[in-house]
Write an enzyme that holds these catalytic residues in place. Structure first.
Site, PDB file in Angstrom:
ATOM      1  N   ASN A   1      41.054  51.197  80.774  1.00 18.42           N
ATOM      2  CA  ASN A   1      41.445  51.011  79.372  1.00 18.42           C
ATOM      3  C   ASN A   1      41.217  52.333  78.663  1.00 18.42           C
ATOM      4  OD1 ASN A   1      41.735  48.340  79.940  1.00 18.42           O
ATOM      5  ND2 ASN A   1      39.889  47.663  78.857  1.00 18.42           N
ATOM      6  N   GLY A   2      42.099  52.682  77.737  1.00 18.13           N
ATOM      7  CA  GLY A   2      41.911  53.932  76.999  1.00 18.13           C
ATOM      8  C   GLY A   2      43.059  54.886  77.308  1.00 18.13           C
TER       9      GLY A   2
ATOM     10  N   GLU B   1      48.117  40.371  52.706  1.00 17.00           N
ATOM     11  CA  GLU B   1      47.641  39.711  53.919  1.00 17.00           C
ATOM     12  C   GLU B   1      48.589  38.563  54.314  1.00 17.00           C
ATOM     13  OE1 GLU B   1      45.850  40.194  56.323  1.00 17.00           O
ATOM     14  OE2 GLU B   1      45.356  38.240  57.170  1.00 17.00           O
TER      15      GLU B   1
ATOM     16  N   LYS C   1      50.479  38.381  57.921  1.00 15.37           N
ATOM     17  CA  LYS C   1      50.316  37.260  58.854  1.00 15.37           C
ATOM     18  C   LYS C   1      51.683  36.731  59.246  1.00 15.37           C
ATOM     19  CE  LYS C   1      47.259  37.454  59.820  1.00 15.37           C
ATOM     20  NZ  LYS C   1      45.996  38.116  59.920  1.00 15.37           N
TER      21      LYS C   1
ATOM     22  N   LYS D   1      45.072  42.371  70.712  1.00 15.40           N
ATOM     23  CA  LYS D   1      43.837  42.333  69.933  1.00 15.40           C
ATOM     24  C   LYS D   1      43.049  43.604  70.245  1.00 15.40           C
ATOM     25  CE  LYS D   1      41.271  39.174  67.608  1.00 15.40           C
ATOM     26  NZ  LYS D   1      41.802  38.709  66.322  1.00 15.40           N
TER      27      LYS D   1
ATOM     28  N   CYS E   1      44.231  45.921  76.551  1.00 13.11           N
ATOM     29  CA  CYS E   1      43.963  45.948  77.990  1.00 13.11           C
ATOM     30  C   CYS E   1      42.617  45.266  78.253  1.00 13.11           C
ATOM     31  CB  CYS E   1      43.917  47.343  78.571  1.00 13.11           C
ATOM     32  SG  CYS E   1      45.422  48.281  78.393  1.00 13.11           S
TER      33      CYS E   1
ATOM     34  N   GLU F   1      53.626  39.255  61.572  1.00 14.48           N
ATOM     35  CA  GLU F   1      53.119  39.526  62.925  1.00 14.48           C
ATOM     36  C   GLU F   1      53.259  38.344  63.862  1.00 14.48           C
ATOM     37  OE1 GLU F   1      49.008  40.833  63.182  1.00 14.48           O
ATOM     38  OE2 GLU F   1      48.428  39.424  61.630  1.00 14.48           O
TER      39      GLU F   1
ATOM     40  N   TRP G   1      48.270  46.452  78.147  1.00 18.63           N
ATOM     41  CA  TRP G   1      49.080  46.625  76.936  1.00 18.63           C
ATOM     42  C   TRP G   1      49.577  48.062  77.014  1.00 18.63           C
ATOM     43  CZ3 TRP G   1      48.868  49.585  72.341  1.00 18.63           C
ATOM     44  CH2 TRP G   1      49.635  49.111  71.282  1.00 18.63           C
TER      45      TRP G   1
ATOM     46  N   HIS H   1      60.356  46.852  38.675  1.00 21.14           N
ATOM     47  CA  HIS H   1      60.563  48.302  38.821  1.00 21.14           C
ATOM     48  C   HIS H   1      61.322  48.638  40.104  1.00 21.14           C
ATOM     49  CE1 HIS H   1      58.102  49.050  35.342  1.00 21.14           C
ATOM     50  NE2 HIS H   1      57.146  48.290  35.849  1.00 21.14           N
TER      51      HIS H   1
ATOM     52  N   ARG I   1      43.987  40.483  74.915  1.00 19.28           N
ATOM     53  CA  ARG I   1      43.814  41.917  74.674  1.00 19.28           C
ATOM     54  C   ARG I   1      45.009  42.734  75.134  1.00 19.28           C
ATOM     55  NH1 ARG I   1      38.384  43.300  73.972  1.00 19.28           N
ATOM     56  NH2 ARG I   1      38.871  45.383  74.694  1.00 19.28           N
TER      57      ARG I   1
HETATM   58  C1  F6R Z   1      46.056  41.285  61.864  1.00 23.05           C
HETATM   59  C2  F6R Z   1      45.207  41.907  62.834  1.00 23.05           C
HETATM   60  C3  F6R Z   1      45.074  43.397  62.833  1.00 23.05           C
HETATM   61  C4  F6R Z   1      43.591  43.741  62.832  1.00 23.05           C
HETATM   62  C5  F6R Z   1      43.400  45.264  62.934  1.00 23.05           C
HETATM   63  C6  F6R Z   1      41.924  45.662  62.884  1.00 23.05           C
HETATM   64  O1  F6R Z   1      46.085  39.908  61.992  1.00 23.05           O
HETATM   65  O2  F6R Z   1      44.595  41.231  63.603  1.00 23.05           O
HETATM   66  O3  F6R Z   1      45.735  43.975  61.757  1.00 23.05           O
HETATM   67  O4  F6R Z   1      43.028  43.244  61.653  1.00 23.05           O
HETATM   68  O5  F6R Z   1      43.964  45.732  64.132  1.00 23.05           O
HETATM   69  O6  F6R Z   1      41.185  45.049  63.905  1.00 23.05           O
HETATM   70  P1  F6R Z   1      39.613  44.975  63.831  1.00 23.05           P
HETATM   71  O7  F6R Z   1      39.243  44.119  62.691  1.00 23.05           O
HETATM   72  O8  F6R Z   1      39.207  44.397  65.148  1.00 23.05           O
HETATM   73  O9  F6R Z   1      39.119  46.381  63.650  1.00 23.05           O
END
Ligand code: F6R
Length: 608
Positions: A100-101, A483, A487, A603, A2, A490, A74, A506, A27
């Site tokens: 937000n929250g 990782e 990537k 984000k 948000c 997502e 969001w 296994h 966001r």
């Molecule tokens: C993956 C991604 C998320 C963040 C996670 C933590 O590409 O972006 O998995 O890494 O939500 O976010 P931060 O680093 O902002 O605490």
């Protein structure tokens, strides 16, 4: 998670609100809305399900006001819809709120307000705030007093901006767990949940603290606490470049951020390598050598990619400093009543510095008397402020939802920590020099990998249609596999699983078929033969293999190969990860995905 914007000043608020929301859209992007007051009296509201562009199309030319608030959402409480989009109004349409929250006692407050006659028009927790503030906004009461009284009844987290049709000369904002930044202009003021919406208008900002409110007027602001004590806040200057917030000619922010990595790694290393003593200078740790020698264990806490970067960090610390180290999802750690040991150093990792689970984990460690350092990108963020010391990444703003350059810089920061700890313990000067020169070589080596982007796009197009993909790596390679899988899933929505290569036989070997290709990390290190054996096992089951390697495996072991420059073995994971970012990016593009704003995600996850 948000985004909030607000404006008060001599100009029309709407263009800033819409432009600011577009900048904050990363966001949250399932609905958006704006409210303005002023000039003609009353509050005008427009809100729509969909993107900020849909909102802009729905806002008529006559939608003007000198005071305004806006929101991009969001969804947490209630589906994305026009009704659930913010701002929310009280029944008299006097008060408008963006939030937000999460309001934890929303159900209880809703029942009380409904019993007193409030009619609810959405399923959101935020709507209770509009009704609650209106209930306190009696004749002659200043808006800040009504907001303060209402927040006294609220349990939960919030960043809010409130507009009052009867007091359009001010906006009241408050912060508790969700960021609010004031931007100071020339006879005008801006508000946002994040500086990216403000930097085009002003560099002078004030970050509110948790539990702080502000009354914002065109000619200035006053900050105060929930119990009405005035606070004195000095503005700080934002030093991130404005063009960090544009795609700069790239098709997507993600591609731009992947390509920025040579520069962001240079900034993370900047001024921190000490060639004379073959170590790293990390003044911000606030721990001297004697204190560091007393540390027996390191526990790293982060979520998602930050947790995987922590896994690479743990491996580096164990190898270089020989201190037992482990990374754990902060989201799990905070709920399991963790044992906090006096000789354990806790390190919280976060790009945004806002992730609620990570913040809560830090607070839990501190509450029990533990010591926490932060590896954080966003200067002045909640997690950075909560930690006892740490390292800023200086990677620059990361706009695309999927983390790339912040991930790489986090691992670089851990390499510096591991080198520093190692040289205080038993890492020899020769090994220290080996790591220092390998770190210095990284930016150019990353450039070499990035130069293969077109070839990787070709491979991505070939593999993107698969029903899923397996990612495997051994020891140092396993966090790279995790990782890489994260990537891919997502941003391309292709199912991806990561396994330690050693675990394949296994169980998961049963999945191997031509429809489920494997991305295998095959560094030229002491485990090369073991990894080649695993490739043989996959090929014997008709599996397709894309190797990411330092040397091309025999044709019978891998269908395709991406070659990566060799670093020192401890730092190889950093470089092995870069092609996987490009693979995920190009697969997502090939599948027509919304690369920078993948479905269901946002984000900065500032809620539980
Ligand atoms: C993956 C991604 C998320 C963040 C996670 C933590 O590409 O972006 O998995 O890494 O939500 O976010 P931060 O680093 O902002 O605490």
């Amino acid at each position: 998670m948000c985004g909030i914007v607000a404006y008060i000043g001599p100009k029309d608020a709407t263009p800033f609100l819409l432009e600011g929301l577009a900048r904050l859209e990363y966001r949250g992007y399932d609905s958006a809305g704006v409210a303005v007051a002023g000039r003609t009296g009353g509050i005008k509201v427009r809100k729509v399900k969909g993107r900020v562009a849909d909102l802009a199309a729905a806002v008529p030319a006559r939608f003007k006001g000198s005071t305004g608030i806006g929101h991009t959402r969001w969804a947490t409480h209630g589906v994305p819809s026009d009704a659930n989009a913010h701002p929310h109004l009280d029944n008299a349409e006097r008060i408008a709120v963006v939030h937000n929250g999460i309001i934890e006692n929303a159900d209880e407050l809703r029942a009380k307000l409904a019993a007193d006659g409030a009619v609810f028009r959405s399923e959101t927790d935020t709507e209770v705030l509009g009704h609650l503030i209106a209930a306190h906004a009696a004749e002659g009461v200043e808006l800040e007093e009504a907001v303060r009284a209402a927040l006294g009844k609220v349990v939960g987290t919030y960043g809010i901006a409130v507009l009052d049709a009867e007091q359009p000369d001010r906006i009241v904002v408050a912060r508790n767990g969700s960021p609010i930044v004031l931007g100071i202009g020339e006879k005008e003021m801006f508000v946002a949940s994040d500086v990216s919406a403000l930097v085009r208008y002003t560099r002078q900002v004030v970050h509110l603290e948790d539990g702080e409110l502000a009354t914002v007027r065109a000619d200035g602001f006053r900050t105060f606490t929930e119990d009405a004590r005035t606070t004195h806040r000095q503005p700080s200057t934002v030093d991130w470049e404005i063009d960090s917030y544009d795609t700069g000619g790239y098709e997507h922010f993600l591609l731009k951020e992947i390509h920025e990595q040579p520069g962001s790694v240079e900034r993370t290393l900047g001024g921190r390598l000490d060639e004379r003593f073959a170590t790293a200078h990390l003044g911000g740790l606030n721990l001297d050598a004697r204190e560091l020698r007393e540390i027996r264990r390191v526990k790293i806490l982060g979520c998602g990619s930050a947790y995987y970067a922590g896994e690479m960090g743990a491996q580096l610390i164990e190898e270089l400093a020989r201190i037992p180290a482990h990374s754990e999802p902060a989201s799990e750690f905070r709920y399991r009543n963790p044992v906090i040991e006096a000789d354990t150093l806790y390190i919280a990792v976060s790009q945004s510095g806002e992730t609620y689970d990570t913040l809560a984990a830090v607070q839990e460690v501190k509450r029990k008397g533990g010591r926490v350092l932060g590896v954080v990108n966003t200067v002045g963020s909640a997690i950075a402020r909560e930690c006892d010391g740490g390292i800023y990444l200086h990677a620059g703003p990361e706009i695309s939802v999927a983390s790339t350059k912040a991930f790489t810089s986090t691992v670089v920061a851990f390499a510096l920590i591991a080198l520093h700890f190692g040289r205080i313990h038993d890492l020899s000067p020769a090994d220290g020099r080996r790591i220092v020169s390998a770190l210095k070589a990284l930016p150019d080596q990353i450039r070499e990998v990035l130069a293969q982007s077109d070839a990787i796009a070709g491979l991505a197009a070939e593999y993107a249609g698969s029903e899923g993909m397996m990612f495997i790596g051994r020891v140092r390679g396993y966090p790279v596999a995790r990782e890489g899988a994260q990537k891919l899933k997502e941003i391309s929505y292709v199912h991806a699983e990561a396994y330690p290569a050693s675990e394949l036989k296994h169980g998961p070997l049963a999945l191997i078929s031509p429809e489920l290709p494997t991305v295998a990390l095959v560094p030229d290190d002491e485990l090369l033969d073991k990894n080649l054996t695993t490739l043989g096992e996959i090929k014997a089951r008709s599996g397709r293999v894309l190797a990411v390697a330092h040397r091309r495996p025999e044709a019978k072991l891998a269908d395709h190969c991406i070659l990566v420059p060799k670093s020192e073995p401890e730092l190889d994971p950093l470089l092995l990860n870069i092609p996987l970012q490009l693979l995920a990016y190009h697969a997502a593009v090939a599948l027509g995905r919304d690369v920078d704003k993948p479905r269901n995600l946002a984000k900065s996850v500032t809620v539980e």
